[in-house]
Design an enzyme around this catalytic site. Structure first.
Site, PDB file in Angstrom:
ATOM      1  N   LYS A 153     -26.441  21.298 -15.660  1.00 32.32           N
ATOM      2  CA  LYS A 153     -25.748  20.144 -16.250  1.00 32.32           C
ATOM      3  C   LYS A 153     -26.393  19.641 -17.543  1.00 32.32           C
ATOM      4  O   LYS A 153     -25.695  19.221 -18.464  1.00 32.32           O
ATOM      5  CB  LYS A 153     -25.669  18.998 -15.230  1.00 32.32           C
ATOM      6  CG  LYS A 153     -24.705  19.252 -14.087  1.00 32.32           C
ATOM      7  CD  LYS A 153     -24.601  18.017 -13.201  1.00 32.32           C
ATOM      8  CE  LYS A 153     -23.612  18.233 -12.077  1.00 32.32           C
ATOM      9  NZ  LYS A 153     -23.358  17.012 -11.306  1.00 32.32           N
TER      10      LYS A 153
ATOM     11  N   ASP B  62     -18.720  12.550 -13.269  1.00 35.84           N
ATOM     12  CA  ASP B  62     -19.402  12.142 -12.032  1.00 35.84           C
ATOM     13  C   ASP B  62     -19.365  10.622 -11.824  1.00 35.84           C
ATOM     14  O   ASP B  62     -19.065  10.148 -10.725  1.00 35.84           O
ATOM     15  CB  ASP B  62     -20.864  12.611 -12.047  1.00 35.84           C
ATOM     16  CG  ASP B  62     -21.008  14.084 -11.655  1.00 35.84           C
ATOM     17  OD1 ASP B  62     -20.084  14.636 -11.026  1.00 35.84           O
ATOM     18  OD2 ASP B  62     -22.058  14.669 -11.986  1.00 35.84           O
TER      19      ASP B  62
HETATM   20  N1  LIG Z   1     -21.210  13.821  -4.688  1.00 34.97           N
HETATM   21  C1  LIG Z   1     -21.256  14.325  -5.910  1.00 34.97           C
HETATM   22  O1  LIG Z   1     -20.217  14.624  -6.525  1.00 34.97           O
HETATM   23  C2  LIG Z   1     -22.598  14.514  -6.575  1.00 34.97           C
HETATM   24  C3  LIG Z   1     -22.657  14.721  -7.965  1.00 34.97           C
HETATM   25  C4  LIG Z   1     -23.929  14.864  -8.550  1.00 34.97           C
HETATM   26  C5  LIG Z   1     -25.073  14.811  -7.768  1.00 34.97           C
HETATM   27  N2  LIG Z   1     -24.965  14.612  -6.412  1.00 34.97           N
HETATM   28  C6  LIG Z   1     -26.172  14.550  -5.566  1.00 34.97           C
HETATM   29  O2  LIG Z   1     -27.048  13.557  -6.096  1.00 34.97           O
HETATM   30  C7  LIG Z   1     -28.395  13.877  -5.779  1.00 34.97           C
HETATM   31  C8  LIG Z   1     -29.260  13.763  -7.032  1.00 34.97           C
HETATM   32  O3  LIG Z   1     -28.878  14.779  -7.949  1.00 34.97           O
HETATM   33  P1  LIG Z   1     -29.529  14.840  -9.427  1.00 34.97           P
HETATM   34  O4  LIG Z   1     -28.709  15.800 -10.202  1.00 34.97           O
HETATM   35  O5  LIG Z   1     -29.733  13.469  -9.973  1.00 34.97           O
HETATM   36  O6  LIG Z   1     -30.986  15.471  -9.132  1.00 34.97           O
HETATM   37  P2  LIG Z   1     -32.276  15.363 -10.072  1.00 34.97           P
HETATM   38  O7  LIG Z   1     -31.904  15.165 -11.496  1.00 34.97           O
HETATM   39  O8  LIG Z   1     -33.128  16.521  -9.691  1.00 34.97           O
HETATM   40  O9  LIG Z   1     -33.014  13.992  -9.597  1.00 34.97           O
HETATM   41  C9  LIG Z   1     -33.570  13.892  -8.320  1.00 34.97           C
HETATM   42  C10 LIG Z   1     -33.957  12.449  -8.017  1.00 34.97           C
HETATM   43  O10 LIG Z   1     -34.355  12.372  -6.633  1.00 34.97           O
HETATM   44  C11 LIG Z   1     -35.681  11.846  -6.548  1.00 34.97           C
HETATM   45  N3  LIG Z   1     -36.329  12.471  -5.390  1.00 34.97           N
HETATM   46  C12 LIG Z   1     -36.361  13.795  -5.093  1.00 34.97           C
HETATM   47  N4  LIG Z   1     -37.024  13.990  -3.928  1.00 34.97           N
HETATM   48  C13 LIG Z   1     -37.421  12.768  -3.502  1.00 34.97           C
HETATM   49  C14 LIG Z   1     -38.142  12.323  -2.364  1.00 34.97           C
HETATM   50  N5  LIG Z   1     -38.610  13.170  -1.430  1.00 34.97           N
HETATM   51  N6  LIG Z   1     -38.361  10.988  -2.216  1.00 34.97           N
HETATM   52  C15 LIG Z   1     -37.898  10.131  -3.150  1.00 34.97           C
HETATM   53  N7  LIG Z   1     -37.207  10.493  -4.254  1.00 34.97           N
HETATM   54  C16 LIG Z   1     -36.978  11.814  -4.422  1.00 34.97           C
HETATM   55  C17 LIG Z   1     -36.331  12.172  -7.870  1.00 34.97           C
HETATM   56  O11 LIG Z   1     -37.408  11.300  -8.080  1.00 34.97           O
HETATM   57  P3  LIG Z   1     -38.578  11.644  -9.162  1.00 34.97           P
HETATM   58  O12 LIG Z   1     -38.041  11.254 -10.498  1.00 34.97           O
HETATM   59  O13 LIG Z   1     -39.718  10.792  -8.735  1.00 34.97           O
HETATM   60  O14 LIG Z   1     -38.852  13.126  -9.045  1.00 34.97           O
HETATM   61  C18 LIG Z   1     -35.137  11.933  -8.830  1.00 34.97           C
HETATM   62  O15 LIG Z   1     -34.967  10.559  -9.069  1.00 34.97           O
HETATM   63  C19 LIG Z   1     -28.349  15.283  -5.155  1.00 34.97           C
HETATM   64  O16 LIG Z   1     -28.437  15.146  -3.750  1.00 34.97           O
HETATM   65  C20 LIG Z   1     -26.998  15.821  -5.561  1.00 34.97           C
HETATM   66  O17 LIG Z   1     -26.509  16.767  -4.633  1.00 34.97           O
HETATM   67  C21 LIG Z   1     -23.755  14.459  -5.813  1.00 34.97           C
END
Ligand SMILES: NC(=O)c1ccc[n+]([C@@H]2O[C@H](COP(=O)([O-])OP(=O)(O)OC[C@H]3O[C@@H](n4cnc5c(N)ncnc54)[C@H](OP(=O)(O)O)[C@@H]3O)[C@@H](O)[C@H]2O)c1
Length: 294
Positions: A65, A101
């Site tokens: 993305k 999104d």
């Molecule tokens: N439903 C939908 O259409 C949709 C669309 C997009 C995304 N999503 C979901 O949204 C979620 C986030 O996606 P993303 O693209 O934002 O991922 P990302 O850019 O990799 O960001 C991950 C986030 O999660 C935090 N994190 C990861 N592991 C953690 C833990 N064990 N404890 C606390 N915080 C933790 C990270 O914190 P740090 O900064 O401290 O590493 C960061 O803020 C995913 O589950 C994804 O599947 C869903």
């Protein structure tokens, strides 16, 4: 027949082919839609090939993305703010990038679930790509407060600075939330993929509060279990957001907005949400010949 695809790495798990095939049948649009796995090292070259073939549009999922945004000849304002692209529209000379999104989340929350953001105290957990995409649409709905809390404490500070022209963000850490109360708690972390959730103080959910996890399936279970212990009036997973962001992409490509409720119901069949997670949309039985026969 126009060709579309979702690109990711991996991508076999993606529900987008099912969703867009259902949208196409429902709206009578003649198109094909496939899942294409692209390793990060091959992204630039493969996007050029897919433009030449030609594909009319692409959905973009993890981990591309952010990288795709830099490969577009133009990006929408909401994609620029999110720093990420989830939808590509073919132009004569390249790809135009957008991000649906945030709009998908707001639509699912406000329209499907009937939960207004205006005047609410909102807590956004996480500061990654998905969280960034939610900030501008949430601020546009005029919450009483938008707090962003993250494991890495510097990221909410950076987001508060970046988005200050659109409205105030209160940067927090998870532990500093102790004693505060929020009407809406959104989990935009990926912690659920490791079967866990951010460590939060107890009693941060206000009476009648709502919890929403962007994850779905098994990944949503830790946060939704926490929401139940907090007495949430409503808890929802991100499957509705997934379908709504897809509908917004479909409308960008085809100029017609599909009905999302039957597609969401089909995705929840045969196990509605799979884990006891509640969703206010009434479960609608879907005839197997109508949807899901691709
Ligand atoms: N439903 C939908 O259409 C949709 C669309 C997009 C995304 N999503 C979901 O949204 C979620 C986030 O996606 P993303 O693209 O934002 O991922 P990302 O850019 O990799 O960001 C991950 C986030 O999660 C935090 N994190 C990861 N592991 C953690 C833990 N064990 N404890 C606390 N915080 C933790 C990270 O914190 P740090 O900064 O401290 O590493 C960061 O803020 C995913 O589950 C994804 O599947 C869903």
């Amino acid at each position: 027949m126009d060709r579309y695809a979702v690109i990711g790495y991996p991508v076999a798990h993606s529900k987008s082919p099912f969703i867009h095939a259902a949208f196409a049948r429902q709206t009578g649009q003649k198109l094909s839609y496939e899942a294409v796995e692209i390793a990060p090292a091959a992204l630039t070259e493969t996007l050029q090939q897919m433009h030449a073939e030609p594909y009319a549009g692409l959905n973009v999922t993890l981990p591309h993305k952010v990288a795709v945004a830099a490969l577009c000849e133009a990006v929408s304002e909401r994609a620029r703010l999110a720093g990420a692209v989830n939808t590509l529209v073919r132009t004569a000379t390249g790809w135009s990038g957008d991000n649906t999104d945030g709009a998908g989340f707001v639509h699912d929350l406000q329209v499907n679930l009937g939960v207004a953001i205006a005047g609410k105290r909102v807590l956004l957990l996480g500061a990654g790509g998905a969280a960034r995409g939610l900030i501008a649409p949430i601020l546009a709905e005029r919450p009483a407060e938008l707090a962003v809390s993250n494991r890495n404490p510097w990221k909410p500070e950076e987001l508060a600075e970046q988005f200050k022209a659109l409205g105030p963000i209160v940067p927090r850490t998870h532990l500093s939330l102790k004693g505060d109360r929020y009407d809406l708690v959104i989990n935009a972390t990926s912690a659920g993929h490791a079967n866990t959730m951010p460590r939060l103080p107890g009693q941060i959910l206000a009476e009648g509060g709502v919890c929403y996890d962007l994850s779905y399936g098994a990944s949503a279970e830790p946060f939704c279990a926490w929401a139940r212990t907090q007495g949430a009036a409503l808890q929802a997973d991100g499957l509705g957001m997934l379908v709504e962001q897809a509908a917004a992409a479909f409308e960008l490509w085809r100029g017609v907005r599909p009905h999302t409720a039957p597609v969401l119901a089909a995705l929840r069949t045969p196990e509605p949400c799979g884990s006891g997670i509640t969703h206010r949309l009434p479960p609608k039985p879907v005839h197997p010949n109508r949807i899901g026969q691709d």
